[in-house]
Design an enzyme around this catalytic site. Structure first.
Site, PDB file in Angstrom:
ATOM      1  N   CYS A 401       0.813  -1.217   0.000  1.00  0.00           N
ATOM      2  CA  CYS A 401       0.000   0.000   0.000  1.00  0.00           C
ATOM      3  C   CYS A 401       0.844   1.265   0.000  1.00  0.00           C
ATOM      4  O   CYS A 401       0.347   2.347  -0.292  1.00  0.00           O
ATOM      5  CB  CYS A 401      -0.931  -0.010   1.211  1.00  0.00           C
ATOM      6  SG  CYS A 401      -2.395  -1.013   0.934  1.00  0.00           S
ATOM      7  N   LYS A 404       0.664   3.033  -3.334  1.00  0.00           N
ATOM      8  CA  LYS A 404      -0.611   3.487  -3.870  1.00  0.00           C
ATOM      9  C   LYS A 404      -0.534   4.933  -4.335  1.00  0.00           C
ATOM     10  O   LYS A 404       0.267   5.734  -3.846  1.00  0.00           O
ATOM     11  CB  LYS A 404      -1.707   3.380  -2.796  1.00  0.00           C
ATOM     12  CG  LYS A 404      -2.135   1.967  -2.481  1.00  0.00           C
ATOM     13  CD  LYS A 404      -3.261   1.930  -1.474  1.00  0.00           C
ATOM     14  CE  LYS A 404      -4.556   2.461  -2.049  1.00  0.00           C
ATOM     15  NZ  LYS A 404      -5.698   2.191  -1.167  1.00  0.00           N
ATOM     16  N   ASP A 431     -16.586   3.951  -0.185  1.00  0.00           N
ATOM     17  CA  ASP A 431     -16.699   2.669   0.496  1.00  0.00           C
ATOM     18  C   ASP A 431     -15.748   1.648  -0.090  1.00  0.00           C
ATOM     19  O   ASP A 431     -15.063   1.895  -1.083  1.00  0.00           O
ATOM     20  CB  ASP A 431     -18.137   2.158   0.445  1.00  0.00           C
ATOM     21  CG  ASP A 431     -18.779   2.124   1.825  1.00  0.00           C
ATOM     22  OD1 ASP A 431     -18.234   1.412   2.680  1.00  0.00           O
ATOM     23  OD2 ASP A 431     -19.788   2.825   2.027  1.00  0.00           O
ATOM     24  N   ASP A 432     -15.727   0.468   0.519  1.00  0.00           N
ATOM     25  CA  ASP A 432     -14.756  -0.550   0.162  1.00  0.00           C
ATOM     26  C   ASP A 432     -15.119  -1.320  -1.094  1.00  0.00           C
ATOM     27  O   ASP A 432     -14.246  -1.889  -1.747  1.00  0.00           O
ATOM     28  CB  ASP A 432     -14.587  -1.530   1.330  1.00  0.00           C
ATOM     29  CG  ASP A 432     -14.060  -0.824   2.563  1.00  0.00           C
ATOM     30  OD1 ASP A 432     -12.869  -0.499   2.574  1.00  0.00           O
ATOM     31  OD2 ASP A 432     -14.850  -0.583   3.487  1.00  0.00           O
ATOM     32  N   SER A 523      -2.422 -13.593 -16.305  1.00  0.00           N
ATOM     33  CA  SER A 523      -1.021 -13.443 -15.936  1.00  0.00           C
ATOM     34  C   SER A 523      -0.267 -12.785 -17.069  1.00  0.00           C
ATOM     35  O   SER A 523      -0.632 -12.910 -18.243  1.00  0.00           O
ATOM     36  CB  SER A 523      -0.394 -14.806 -15.611  1.00  0.00           C
ATOM     37  OG  SER A 523      -0.406 -15.641 -16.756  1.00  0.00           O
TER      38      SER A 523
END
Length: 720
Positions: A401, A404, A431-432, A523
């Site tokens: 993080c 970010k 929100d998440d 991938s």
């Protein structure tokens, strides 16, 4: 044109963090072999140096002075660390089996796992005694016994040099703590028989001076809760019993398929085993052509030859170097107090001068790992575009993080999107996850991707899964399905298959435990490893959003803070391995059971990239409330506060701090409120916070009530 980075094509796996492997890693870091990926497997983040153990037992060295920090060393070497115990090797599949994780594939491997002093054939030893090796567990058990009060009784089984050093050191340490002590050194034959007569005589005198009672020709029949029972029927009372009588190989080598000598790996002059791609060094190896006693000096001397031969084998070169051990070597033997005995070439000298010589040698050896050389940073190209220095910043970009994009940039970008045109899609700003209606069923969907900050793909996969699941759990949903998105650095097809297998196996195990399944993915190859997951979850009840906080709600946090600062410091080589290991354990801790306990929450989120303050601020703005944080109640990871006080920061810290107006950090703890977390804890506004925390702690969480929701002052956070 810049030369392309070479793809990874060969896997070198070092099993064990013994002295030879530690030196190999140090030398590798100064001159790595392009195209080779290095992995170190060790049960813990440190490896104790045997030469300083008697000094530590005597109290001359602290515990941290005894340990080689393998996490720091691996970072320097560009190697990945797997903190786990090797349990076996599959020669056909070319895999190392490690407890609690998928097997680790290799092309070339080396084993340096030391020995054990456990005495499996001695009745009662396993239940009532502590083997002197492995050194780490022994040192911990001894420290706990040494620091008790009152009279003490100790017995050391094994009258060789190692046993004599331990007995003298124990007697000295107990005397320095004003504990009256009886210390027994017991041998089934003649003690100190490996020494020349003059050196043995001096060591006997030193043991007597320390108050050690020597029992020779006294085989031990059993170890009991009260001490030792000898073969002739006599008993010796001892509250602490240890064994230093010889060396035993690790049990799993029996089933390795490698040629063994009395349980130890048989190696030739090139340190190769019966399998030419598997090497062995240190005490776990037996030199078939030039047998030598088990002594650390040989492992140290083996390291340069081992490194050269590993590099040659990885490069496909068949010309390997032989290791030629010296016939005699200097023995510097601790005598309890700050005195030592030196024995070589028939000469035996003892006293404080010998101790200073030994201490200097030992400290010089450990300095190799404490004072790792700073490798030069590549210079920026000239000419270059304006603004590149400012964009790079003054430190490498953190992973997880810490990498970010800041909240303001993300929010500004999202603001340009048109509102949803579908009536079955309900975005929840801030929100998440988004809320979907599918055939009348409430479903939430989220996505999260992490730039790797640890080299071990299994650990990184576990962190990425727990991190992504946090969004589902925070909304009170049950995880349902996941797709994986994985970017690997450029590597051969064989290494890519190994990495993808490790990642998907580790991720699937956590998702299945949470009730979800991997249903597909994508991938690709790029500059570095990135692992992400898009998840759906099902809501039987109304989802828990950011906007439901009520005045008086307790603020419940399920995990301690500090992962951002610890991992930023780890990148800089400033965090000790034990702190890093604890942070990784916290990040890989799944929180499904915690989410179930917090279903009564009025509002909830997971604490991730924007830090505790940023995520709390999001709840408060959505709910139109303020909050008080209890400054002294916030749980922290070991080392986080110390590193923050040193000025360590994640690269996202400044943006997080600026995003929460009115909250100005006044101390290192205040700085940690803005520390970006990866796979951090759940933050719940809960009506029954104390009860919830008690239940969470019963499940093993370091949970705490860290404050409460206050009145109608949207977004205001005060520290009390």
């Amino acid at each position: 044109m810049k030369a392309p980075a070479l793809p990874l094509t060969r896997d070198l796996v070092l099993v064990g963090g013994g002295h030879a492997h530690a030196l190999v890693l140090r030398m590798w870091g100064m001159d790595p072999l392009p195209g080779a990926r290095v992995t170190l497997i060790n049960p813990g983040p440190t490896a104790p140096y045997s030469g300083m153990l008697p000094g530590h037992v005597a109290g001359h060295y602290g515990r941290d002075e005894l340990d080689i920090d393998l996490v720091k060393l691996a970072r320097f070497a560009g190697a990945r660390v797997i903190l786990g115990t090797a349990e076996g090797i599959d020669l056909a599949a070319r895999e190392i089996r490690v407890s609690g994780r998928p097997p680790v594939g290799f092309d070339v491997a080396s084993i340096d796992i030391g020995i054990t002093s456990a005495m499996p054939d001695l009745p009662g030893f396993a239940e009532h005694a502590v083997p002197a090796k492995p050194l780490g567990p022994f040192a911990t058990r001894w420290a706990a016994f040494r620091d008790l009060s009152g009279p003490a009784s100790v017995a050391v089984i094994g009258g060789g040099v190692a046993g004599a050093e331990l007995a003298a050191a124990m007697a000295h340490a107990l005397r320095m703590r004003n504990r009256s002590a009886e210390v027994h050194l017991v041998d089934r034959g003649a003690a100190l028989s490996a020494l020349r007569p003059r050196a043995a005589e001096k060591l006997r005198a030193a043991l007597a001076a320390q108050g050690v009672t020597l029992h020779e020709h006294a085989p031990v029949a059993a170890v009991t809760a009260r001490g030792l029972t000898l073969a002739d029927g006599r008993t010796l009372e001892a509250a602490f019993v240890t064994g230093a009588a010889g060396a035993w190989p690790q049990a799993w080598l029996r089933d390795s398929g490698l040629a063994l000598h009395k349980g130890f790996i048989a190696v030739g002059p090139t340190l190769q085993s019966s399998d030419p791609d598997i090497f062995a060094a240190g005490d776990c190896a037996h030199l078939t052509e030039t047998p030598r006693p088990k002594a650390g000096v040989f492992a140290v001397r083996e390291a340069p030859v081992l490194l050269a031969n590993l590099r040659a084998r990885l490069a496909g070169d068949s010309a390997l170097r032989p290791y030629r051990p010296q016939k005699d070597y200097l023995k510097l033997i601790s005598l309890g107090e700050k005195a030592a005995l030196g024995d070589r070439f028939g000469m035996a000298l003892s006293g404080p001068l010998m101790w200073r010589w030994k201490d200097r040698i030992d400290r010089r050896f450990m300095a190799k790992f404490h004072d790792l050389p700073q490798m030069p940073v590549p210079k920026l190209p000239v000419p270059r575009a304006a603004g590149t220095v400012e964009a790079l910043g003054d430190k490498p970009m953190c992973g997880g993080c810490g990498a970010k994009v800041g909240r303001d940039a993300l929010g500004a970008a999202l603001s340009h999107l048109p509102p949803p045109a579908r009536d079955d899609v309900t975005p929840l700003p801030g929100d998440d996850a988004a809320l979907l209606l599918t055939g009348g069923t409430r479903q939430v969907m989220t996505t999260d991707h992490l730039r790797a900050f640890v080299e071990d793909p299994v650990t990184m996969a576990r962190i990425a899964v727990v991190h992504a699941l946090g969004d589902i759990w925070a909304m009170g949903a049950e995880p349902q399905a996941a797709t994986a998105s994985i970017t690997l650095p450029r590597m051969s097809e064989a290494l890519a298959q190994r990495s993808l297998t490790e990642i998907l196996t580790a991720a699937s195990a956590i998702l299945r435990e949470a009730g979800a399944e991997i249903v597909g993915g994508h991938s690709s190859m790029g500059d570095e490893t990135t692992i992400g997951f898009t998840l759906t979850g099902l809501c039987e009840a109304e989802p828990i959003t950011l906007s439901g906080a009520r005045e008086g709600d307790a603020l419940v946090l399920t995990k301690p803070l500090g992962s951002g600062v610890i991992m930023a410091a780890e990148m800089a080589g400033a965090a000790c391995g034990a702190w890093v290991a604890a942070a990784l354990a916290s990040m890989t801790r799944s929180q499904g059971d915690a989410a179930a306990l917090l279903r009564e929450a009025h509002a909830m989120t997971d604490v991730t990239g924007f830090g505790l303050a940023g995520h709390l601020h999001g709840i408060l703005m959505a709910s139109g409330k303020g909050a008080e944080l209890r400054h002294d109640a916030i749980p922290l990871l070991d080392g986080a506060l110390e590193l923050a006080a040193q000025g360590q920061r994640s690269t996202l810290y400044p943006k997080n701090r600026d995003a929460v107006p009115g909250l100005v950090p006044q101390d290192p703890l205040g700085d940690l409120l803005f520390d970006p977390q990866t796979a951090g804890g759940l933050l719940a506004c809960h009506p029954n916070g104390e009860e919830a925390v008690e239940a969470l702690r019963g499940l093993g969480y370091a949970a705490a009530v860290i404050g409460r929701v206050t009145g109608d002052w949207p977004g205001h956070i005060s520290l009390v």
